[in-house]
Design a protein around this motif. Structure first.
Motif, PDB file in Angstrom:
ATOM      1  N   LEU A   1     -63.422  61.125  70.952  1.00  0.00           N
ATOM      2  CA  LEU A   1     -63.478  59.666  70.873  1.00  0.00           C
ATOM      3  C   LEU A   1     -63.254  59.228  69.434  1.00  0.00           C
ATOM      4  N   GLY A   2     -62.340  58.292  69.254  1.00  0.00           N
ATOM      5  CA  GLY A   2     -62.087  57.747  67.927  1.00  0.00           C
ATOM      6  C   GLY A   2     -62.445  56.272  67.873  1.00  0.00           C
ATOM      7  N   ILE A   3     -62.494  55.757  66.672  1.00  0.00           N
ATOM      8  CA  ILE A   3     -62.654  54.317  66.456  1.00  0.00           C
ATOM      9  C   ILE A   3     -61.462  53.849  65.631  1.00  0.00           C
ATOM     10  N   ALA A   4     -60.707  52.900  66.173  1.00  0.00           N
ATOM     11  CA  ALA A   4     -59.600  52.294  65.440  1.00  0.00           C
ATOM     12  C   ALA A   4     -60.071  50.999  64.813  1.00  0.00           C
ATOM     13  N   TYR A   5     -59.710  50.786  63.580  1.00  0.00           N
ATOM     14  CA  TYR A   5     -59.961  49.517  62.900  1.00  0.00           C
ATOM     15  C   TYR A   5     -58.609  48.829  62.724  1.00  0.00           C
ATOM     16  N   LEU A   6     -58.417  47.770  63.491  1.00  0.00           N
ATOM     17  CA  LEU A   6     -57.148  47.055  63.482  1.00  0.00           C
ATOM     18  C   LEU A   6     -57.328  45.703  62.815  1.00  0.00           C
ATOM     19  N   THR A   7     -56.563  45.456  61.761  1.00  0.00           N
ATOM     20  CA  THR A   7     -56.523  44.132  61.145  1.00  0.00           C
ATOM     21  C   THR A   7     -55.343  43.393  61.768  1.00  0.00           C
ATOM     22  N   LEU A   8     -55.650  42.350  62.525  1.00  0.00           N
ATOM     23  CA  LEU A   8     -54.655  41.673  63.359  1.00  0.00           C
ATOM     24  C   LEU A   8     -54.394  40.259  62.840  1.00  0.00           C
ATOM     25  N   VAL A   9     -53.118  39.867  62.867  1.00  0.00           N
ATOM     26  CA  VAL A   9     -52.710  38.525  62.442  1.00  0.00           C
ATOM     27  C   VAL A   9     -52.095  37.821  63.661  1.00  0.00           C
ATOM     28  N   PRO A  10     -52.589  36.632  64.006  1.00  0.00           N
ATOM     29  CA  PRO A  10     -52.039  35.930  65.181  1.00  0.00           C
ATOM     30  C   PRO A  10     -50.609  35.451  64.931  1.00  0.00           C
ATOM     31  N   VAL A  11     -49.797  35.588  65.950  1.00  0.00           N
ATOM     32  CA  VAL A  11     -48.420  35.087  65.876  1.00  0.00           C
ATOM     33  C   VAL A  11     -48.440  33.584  66.136  1.00  0.00           C
ATOM     34  N   ASN A  12     -47.777  32.832  65.291  1.00  0.00           N
ATOM     35  CA  ASN A  12     -47.754  31.378  65.445  1.00  0.00           C
ATOM     36  C   ASN A  12     -46.973  30.991  66.698  1.00  0.00           C
TER      37      ASN A  12
END
Length: 256
Positions: A245-256
């Motif tokens: 089991l892993g943990i992903a840290y995703l920094t996400l930017v919303p698409v306009n």
């Protein structure tokens, strides 16, 4: 023996963050969030809000709201906020995140808590959580999502060693998880995963204080049930999901 507070098993006192997250990685996340100059930061499933408080310190013009259903963790967060001079800039609220109306905001933290955005009567669905996060973040904002994923498909033996009812459908591989984020209306600005060292720090820290307490109080009235719980947790990690089991840290930017 009297069950005074000092004689009861402590809870999570050796953890800085409630997850496999190092100081170095946390600092890099915070720098990226602060660079976007958020005005309002929302922490979903905040616990005691350590990462939230650090974001507020790094972005002096920001205010924050942390929501969770654990009153003990929230009280700890309020105390730490007061000690750091942040009590007037942050609110810790005991409430469910399901269908929350606390958006839209400029930045969202959701680390290991995406289940809080989903119907508890249904299997956890990261696609649902991602759509909710997209609804809650403003254009130009940022979301930091900490989400479990399978580093590889677990074997039947490994699944049997995990939590009751563990199955391969509970998590995705990393690629499909990131694809879901894109389908929900995000671009993945940063993709990183917890290291083995971060996992070991978290897993050991999670049980450290209780293990020390058990060694000192083997005959305490609560020792037997506490020992059974801790041994079960440790076995689940060592004989089940360790290196699976892993943990992903995703920094996400919303698409306009």
């Amino acid at each position: 023996m009297t069950d005074t507070d000092e004689n009861l098993p402590p809870r999570l006192g050796s953890l800085t963050f409630h997850g496999p997250l190092s100081e170095a990685r946390a600092n890099r996340m915070i720098e990226r969030l602060a660079a976007a100059s958020p005005s309002i930061v929302l922490d979903i499933g905040c616990g005691w809000g350590e990462l939230l408080l650090r974001v507020l310190e790094a972005a002096p013009g920001s205010t924050g709201v942390g929501i969770d259903i654990n009153a003990e963790d929230l009280a700890r967060g309020r105390l730490v906020a007061k000690e750091r001079g942040l009590a007037d800039r942050v609110e810790f609220v005991e409430e469910s995140a399901l269908g929350t109306t606390r958006g839209p905001v400029d930045a969202i933290l959701c680390l290991g808590s995406s289940q809080a955005l989903c119907d508890p009567d249904q299997p956890h669905d990261p696609a649902v959580a991602l759509r909710e996060l997209r609804r809650l973040v403003r254009p130009g904002g940022r979301v930091v999502l900490g989400e479990g994923f399978w580093q590889r498909t677990p074997s039947d033996e490994e699944l049997a060693g995990m939590w009751p009812g563990a199955n391969t459908g509970e998590h995705l591989l990393l690629g499909p998880l990131v694809d879901l984020a894109i389908e929900a209306g995000f671009r993945p600005a940063w993709i990183e995963t917890a290291s083995r060292e971060e996992w070991e720090e978290f897993e050991s820290g999670y049980r450290h204080d209780t293990e020390v307490w058990l060694a000192a109080h083997p005959d305490h009235p609560l020792a037997a049930e506490t020992r059974e719980r801790v041994d079960r947790q440790r076995s689940s990690w060592l004989n089940g999901y360790r290196n699976v089991l892993g943990i992903a840290y995703l920094t996400l930017v919303p698409v306009n």
